[in-house]
Design an enzyme around this catalytic site. Sequence first.
Site, PDB file in Angstrom:
ATOM      1  N   TRP A   1       0.827  -1.209   0.000  1.00 27.78           N
ATOM      2  CA  TRP A   1       0.000   0.000   0.000  1.00 27.78           C
ATOM      3  C   TRP A   1       0.859   1.256   0.000  1.00 27.78           C
ATOM      4  CZ3 TRP A   1      -0.287   4.103   3.386  1.00 27.78           C
ATOM      5  CH2 TRP A   1      -1.385   4.950   3.253  1.00 27.78           C
ATOM      6  N   HIS A   2       1.990   1.205   0.697  1.00 29.77           N
ATOM      7  CA  HIS A   2       2.841   2.385   0.803  1.00 29.77           C
ATOM      8  C   HIS A   2       3.519   2.741  -0.515  1.00 29.77           C
ATOM      9  CE1 HIS A   2       2.450   1.757   5.187  1.00 29.77           C
ATOM     10  NE2 HIS A   2       2.783   3.033   5.273  1.00 29.77           N
ATOM     11  N   GLY A   3       3.747   1.782  -1.368  1.00 31.66           N
ATOM     12  CA  GLY A   3       4.413   2.115  -2.616  1.00 31.66           C
ATOM     13  C   GLY A   3       4.634   0.906  -3.495  1.00 31.66           C
TER      14      GLY A   3
END
Length: 485
Positions: A331-333
């Site tokens: 989700w973060h990247g």
Amino acid sequence: MNFNTLHFALFYAIVFPMVVMLRSRVRARNALLLVASYYFYGCWDYRFLALIIISTVVDYLCGLCFDVRQADPERPPIQTWRRRAILLTSIICNLGILGFFKYYDFFVTSAADLSAAIGLPVHLRTLRLILPVGISFYTFQTLSYTIDLYRGKITTERNLLNLAVFVAFFPQLVAGPIERASQLLPQVRTPRTITWKMLYSGFYLMGWGMFKKVVIADQVAPLVNMVFGAADPSGLEVLMGIYAFAIQAYCDFSGYTDIARGAARCMGFDLMLNFNLPYLATNPSDFWRRWHISLSTWLRDYLYIPLGGSRKGERRTYINLMLTMTLCGLWHGAAWTYVCFGAYHGVLLCAHRALRPWLERHIRPSSAFLAAAWHWTRVLICFHLVCLGWPIFRADTLTQAMNMLWALATDVTIWFRVVNAREIAILAACMLALFGVQLLQWKTRDLTFVFRLSLPVRAVAYASLFLGFIMFGSYGSDSFMYFQF
């Protein structure tokens, strides 16, 4: 538009009093908030406003489909398969947009690399798409609306304006907290009462959040950049860089959240607490109850528990923890560093769950002194376990992260080749200031303990913050790092 710019100050100086004047006229206030929110987001790239509008309209229509009986009570309930089809439409639309813009190139590149590794090279075209700011945040927020409708936890919002404000509310639009419809939509629907206490606490949150960003996070950023940009940092320099990034990541993101909550509170809206002294956590599970609370609870409620949570045996629990945290990293990247960061925290959570019964059975402090010593020992261990994951998160590649961790473990020299004394002094001062305040917050069990202080002491505290802004503040140069997620 960054919070730490004159542009935002002028923008908020115009919007805030207008919202206060319209606080009892719900429709006019919401129309103003929607225009302001779309302008706020459009300052990055107006073209991506279409994505927010598409998500809003699709979920609005899905909500109406869930609630056809409200228009005609004589109609029978919607069949289960149709309810699932409506929910699937919302999920495919929202995650499809997110996946296309954020993950398409990542998966295409990974597939091409894997094919080449097994001797079947293929040429797959990447699109080099620009990542829309905040897309992960507002996608999860609007998804929670349709999922909660499907579960019957909330009622359908039949006013498109209200739903659009819920999705695009500018204080938390691009970096959270990720609000739930059950908490924010009722505030959007009703007139708001704005008291002097709300204004005082709201402006305090904005000031403290800005201090954490421009005085602490931006001051340690050069040291972080030096270490992570160096070809061969020493082990001690890596340690300094990790500590600096731990401070930068926390102050940057929690600073944004404080500003968002403060800006919203001054306009009569309460946003959820997103950080609660995470570096004073005693174990990995406790850390994720304190760090990015809106994301961790979202993943718990909409991923971990639906997967079975801890209800289907120990083995399945560990699988669910690993899957949830790996997806949290993704989700973060769109990079393998983020995937591995999530997996690392999954391992920590699994290890803690496995060791907890043994620890509780064999370690029982017999006095208040030993109990306090054991508590702070766990805090130190947990803090450093979290710190060991930050190089994976911050590094450009997994190779760089592994090289830095290897240097940390094997290079015992005390010489500095990259970092200089000034950066070390700044890091020490920032760590002392931050942890000093956090210890007072922990001791008083009050994140806003300053309100309880006497007027002279508060005056000194506020004057110190103001001097910090003047002497050490860095304005408009560095965006909040979570904007890229």
